[in-house]
Design a protein around this motif. Structure first.
Motif, PDB file in Angstrom:
ATOM      1  N   PRO A 258      -7.574   1.622   2.585  1.00  0.00           N
ATOM      2  CA  PRO A 258      -8.243   1.568   2.766  1.00  0.00           C
ATOM      3  C   PRO A 258      -8.991   3.103   2.989  1.00  0.00           C
ATOM      4  O   PRO A 258      -7.595   3.591   2.824  1.00  0.00           O
ATOM      5  CB  PRO A 258      -7.769   1.367   4.528  1.00  0.00           C
ATOM      6  CG  PRO A 258      -7.167   0.345   4.634  1.00  0.00           C
ATOM      7  CD  PRO A 258      -5.957   0.698   3.055  1.00  0.00           C
ATOM      8  N   ALA A 259      -9.831   3.102   3.132  1.00  0.00           N
ATOM      9  CA  ALA A 259     -10.360   4.387   3.226  1.00  0.00           C
ATOM     10  C   ALA A 259      -9.606   5.426   3.743  1.00  0.00           C
ATOM     11  O   ALA A 259      -9.998   6.892   3.440  1.00  0.00           O
ATOM     12  CB  ALA A 259     -12.246   4.514   3.251  1.00  0.00           C
ATOM     13  N   GLU A 260      -9.330   5.276   5.017  1.00  0.00           N
ATOM     14  CA  GLU A 260      -8.920   6.343   6.077  1.00  0.00           C
ATOM     15  C   GLU A 260      -7.063   6.460   5.924  1.00  0.00           C
ATOM     16  O   GLU A 260      -7.093   7.439   6.146  1.00  0.00           O
ATOM     17  CB  GLU A 260      -8.958   5.127   7.491  1.00  0.00           C
ATOM     18  CG  GLU A 260      -8.522   3.989   8.032  1.00  0.00           C
ATOM     19  CD  GLU A 260      -9.400   3.250   6.872  1.00  0.00           C
ATOM     20  OE1 GLU A 260      -8.661   2.221   7.627  1.00  0.00           O
ATOM     21  OE2 GLU A 260     -10.310   3.043   6.978  1.00  0.00           O
ATOM     22  N   VAL A 261      -6.407   6.114   4.687  1.00  0.00           N
ATOM     23  CA  VAL A 261      -6.016   6.125   4.270  1.00  0.00           C
ATOM     24  C   VAL A 261      -5.531   7.162   2.703  1.00  0.00           C
ATOM     25  O   VAL A 261      -6.231   7.354   2.280  1.00  0.00           O
ATOM     26  CB  VAL A 261      -4.920   4.804   3.753  1.00  0.00           C
ATOM     27  CG1 VAL A 261      -3.616   5.719   2.758  1.00  0.00           C
ATOM     28  CG2 VAL A 261      -4.479   3.731   4.737  1.00  0.00           C
ATOM     29  N   THR A 262      -4.946   8.246   3.427  1.00  0.00           N
ATOM     30  CA  THR A 262      -4.812   9.624   2.832  1.00  0.00           C
ATOM     31  C   THR A 262      -3.398  10.181   2.313  1.00  0.00           C
ATOM     32  O   THR A 262      -3.872  11.273   1.397  1.00  0.00           O
ATOM     33  CB  THR A 262      -5.594  10.635   3.244  1.00  0.00           C
ATOM     34  OG1 THR A 262      -5.263  11.270   4.137  1.00  0.00           O
ATOM     35  CG2 THR A 262      -7.363   9.994   3.243  1.00  0.00           C
ATOM     36  N   SER A 263      -2.780   9.235   2.757  1.00  0.00           N
ATOM     37  CA  SER A 263      -1.314   9.491   2.135  1.00  0.00           C
ATOM     38  C   SER A 263       0.180   8.202   1.970  1.00  0.00           C
ATOM     39  O   SER A 263      -0.397   7.168   2.946  1.00  0.00           O
ATOM     40  CB  SER A 263      -0.692  10.980   2.969  1.00  0.00           C
ATOM     41  OG  SER A 263      -0.795  10.045   3.675  1.00  0.00           O
ATOM     42  N   LEU A 264       0.923   8.670   0.919  1.00  0.00           N
ATOM     43  CA  LEU A 264       1.732   7.689   0.930  1.00  0.00           C
ATOM     44  C   LEU A 264       2.982   8.062   0.751  1.00  0.00           C
ATOM     45  O   LEU A 264       3.074   9.142   0.039  1.00  0.00           O
ATOM     46  CB  LEU A 264       1.471   6.193  -0.598  1.00  0.00           C
ATOM     47  CG  LEU A 264       0.434   6.118  -0.389  1.00  0.00           C
ATOM     48  CD1 LEU A 264      -0.145   5.410  -1.880  1.00  0.00           C
ATOM     49  CD2 LEU A 264       0.631   4.595   0.268  1.00  0.00           C
ATOM     50  N   GLU A 265       3.998   7.408   1.827  1.00  0.00           N
ATOM     51  CA  GLU A 265       5.255   8.212   1.652  1.00  0.00           C
ATOM     52  C   GLU A 265       5.268   7.637   0.478  1.00  0.00           C
ATOM     53  O   GLU A 265       5.870   6.457   0.127  1.00  0.00           O
ATOM     54  CB  GLU A 265       5.808   7.652   3.469  1.00  0.00           C
ATOM     55  CG  GLU A 265       5.254   7.972   4.206  1.00  0.00           C
ATOM     56  CD  GLU A 265       5.673   9.643   4.059  1.00  0.00           C
ATOM     57  OE1 GLU A 265       5.893  10.381   4.110  1.00  0.00           O
ATOM     58  OE2 GLU A 265       4.452   9.691   4.756  1.00  0.00           O
ATOM     59  N   ALA A 266       7.392   8.776  -0.303  1.00  0.00           N
ATOM     60  CA  ALA A 266       7.621   7.894  -0.943  1.00  0.00           C
ATOM     61  C   ALA A 266       8.541   6.152  -0.495  1.00  0.00           C
ATOM     62  O   ALA A 266       8.796   5.800   0.305  1.00  0.00           O
ATOM     63  CB  ALA A 266       9.328   8.832  -0.929  1.00  0.00           C
ATOM     64  N   GLY A 267       8.335   5.851  -2.019  1.00  0.00           N
ATOM     65  CA  GLY A 267       8.795   3.627  -1.418  1.00  0.00           C
ATOM     66  C   GLY A 267       7.831   2.990  -1.111  1.00  0.00           C
ATOM     67  O   GLY A 267       8.137   1.969  -0.774  1.00  0.00           O
ATOM     68  N   ALA A 268       6.303   3.494  -1.311  1.00  0.00           N
ATOM     69  CA  ALA A 268       5.659   2.880  -0.847  1.00  0.00           C
ATOM     70  C   ALA A 268       5.253   1.910  -2.009  1.00  0.00           C
ATOM     71  O   ALA A 268       4.777   0.602  -1.552  1.00  0.00           O
ATOM     72  CB  ALA A 268       4.377   3.881  -0.629  1.00  0.00           C
ATOM     73  N   GLY A 269       5.446   1.677  -3.069  1.00  0.00           N
ATOM     74  CA  GLY A 269       5.844   1.135  -4.405  1.00  0.00           C
ATOM     75  C   GLY A 269       6.417   0.138  -4.371  1.00  0.00           C
ATOM     76  O   GLY A 269       6.805  -0.611  -4.908  1.00  0.00           O
ATOM     77  N   ALA A 270       7.564   0.386  -3.366  1.00  0.00           N
ATOM     78  CA  ALA A 270       8.440  -0.939  -3.348  1.00  0.00           C
ATOM     79  C   ALA A 270       8.086  -2.773  -3.772  1.00  0.00           C
ATOM     80  O   ALA A 270       7.803  -2.138  -2.817  1.00  0.00           O
ATOM     81  CB  ALA A 270      10.130  -0.289  -2.452  1.00  0.00           C
ATOM     82  N   GLU A 271       8.544  -2.874  -4.364  1.00  0.00           N
ATOM     83  CA  GLU A 271       8.736  -4.751  -3.809  1.00  0.00           C
ATOM     84  C   GLU A 271       8.719  -4.881  -2.580  1.00  0.00           C
ATOM     85  O   GLU A 271       9.993  -4.878  -1.795  1.00  0.00           O
ATOM     86  CB  GLU A 271       9.123  -5.060  -4.974  1.00  0.00           C
ATOM     87  CG  GLU A 271       8.911  -7.350  -4.806  1.00  0.00           C
ATOM     88  CD  GLU A 271       9.595  -7.764  -6.715  1.00  0.00           C
ATOM     89  OE1 GLU A 271       8.375  -8.812  -6.635  1.00  0.00           O
ATOM     90  OE2 GLU A 271      10.256  -7.185  -6.604  1.00  0.00           O
ATOM     91  N   GLY A 272       7.100  -5.385  -1.824  1.00  0.00           N
ATOM     92  CA  GLY A 272       7.531  -6.400  -0.374  1.00  0.00           C
ATOM     93  C   GLY A 272       7.371  -4.902   0.503  1.00  0.00           C
ATOM     94  O   GLY A 272       7.988  -6.022   1.188  1.00  0.00           O
TER      95      GLY A 272
END
Length: 175
Positions: free
Chosen positions: A85-99
Motif C-alpha cells: 500500500p502507498a502509505e507503507v514507507t518501510s519494511l523491517e528486516a526479515g519482511a521477505g521471509a516465506e509466510g
C-alpha cells in the motif's frame, strides 16, 4: 570452466527514465559489501528498507532485489514483493521471509530459486563481485495486476508501464 565475463551494465540504466526518490537501509550501505544477514549461507534475511519522496500519485509499491551479475543471460531475481500500500514507507528486516505477515494486500512472487521469499546473496565461489539492486518501485496503480505465481520477468514487464518512480540502493558480495 571459467566464469570470466564482462561486467553487465546497470540494468536500470537500460529502462526508460523515471523520477528518482530515496531509499535507505539500516542493513545495506550503497555500493558496499552486504552484511552476513543478507547472505544466503549466513543469515538469508531481507534487509530493512525505508523510502521517502515518491512521486505524487503513487498508489502502491513493488520491492525487488536483482543480481545482474549472475552467470546467466537474465541475471538472478532474489526478491519480488508487490502491491505494498502507498502509505507503507518501510519494511523491517526479515519482511521477505516465506509466510511473513505483509501489510494490506501485499504478497511475494517467486524468485529465481522458485521461492515466494527473499533469497540472500549466493554467487558462485570465486566469481566476480556481484551487485544486488534493492529497488523500491513507485507504482501508478493500486495493484500491479499480477498474482503470486507471476515470474519476475512478468512483474518487470508490468512495472515498465506502471512505474512512477524508482529508488535504488545497491549492495555487493563476492564468495
Amino acid at each position: 570452466m571459467s566464469l570470466d565475463r564482462p561486467v553487465t551494465p546497470d540494468p536500470y540504466d537500460l529502462l526508460p527514465p523515471v523520477p528518482a526518490f530515496t531509499v535507505t537501509s539500516n542493513d545495506v550501505t550503497d555500493a558496499q559489501p552486504l552484511k552476513d544477514d543478507q547472505i544466503a549461507a549466513a543469515g538469508n534475511t531481507s534487509p530493512h528498507l525505508a523510502w521517502s519522496g515518491a512521486p505524487e500519485g503513487t498508489k502502491s509499491y513493488t520491492v525487488t532485489c536483482f543480481d545482474p551479475d549472475a552467470p546467466t543471460p537474465s541475471g538472478f531475481w532474489h526478491w519480488v514483493l508487490v502491491d505494498l500500500p502507498a502509505e507503507v514507507t518501510s519494511l523491517e528486516a526479515g519482511a521477505g521471509a516465506e509466510g511473513a505477515a505483509l501489510p494490506g494486500a501485499a504478497f511475494m512472487c517467486r524468485n529465481d530459486a522458485n521461492e515466494k521469499a527473499f533469497m540472500g546473496a549466493a554467487p558462485p565461489e570465486g566469481d566476480q563481485v556481484h551487485r544486488y539492486f534493492f529497488v523500491v518501485h513507485a507504482v501508478k496503480e493500486d495493484t500491479l495486476g499480477v498474482d503470486s505465481d507471476a515470474s519476475a520477468a512478468v512483474v518487470s514487464f508490468n512495472l515498465a508501464f506502471k512505474t512512477a518512480g524508482r529508488a535504488i540502493i545497491q549492495g555487493t558480495y563476492q564468495h
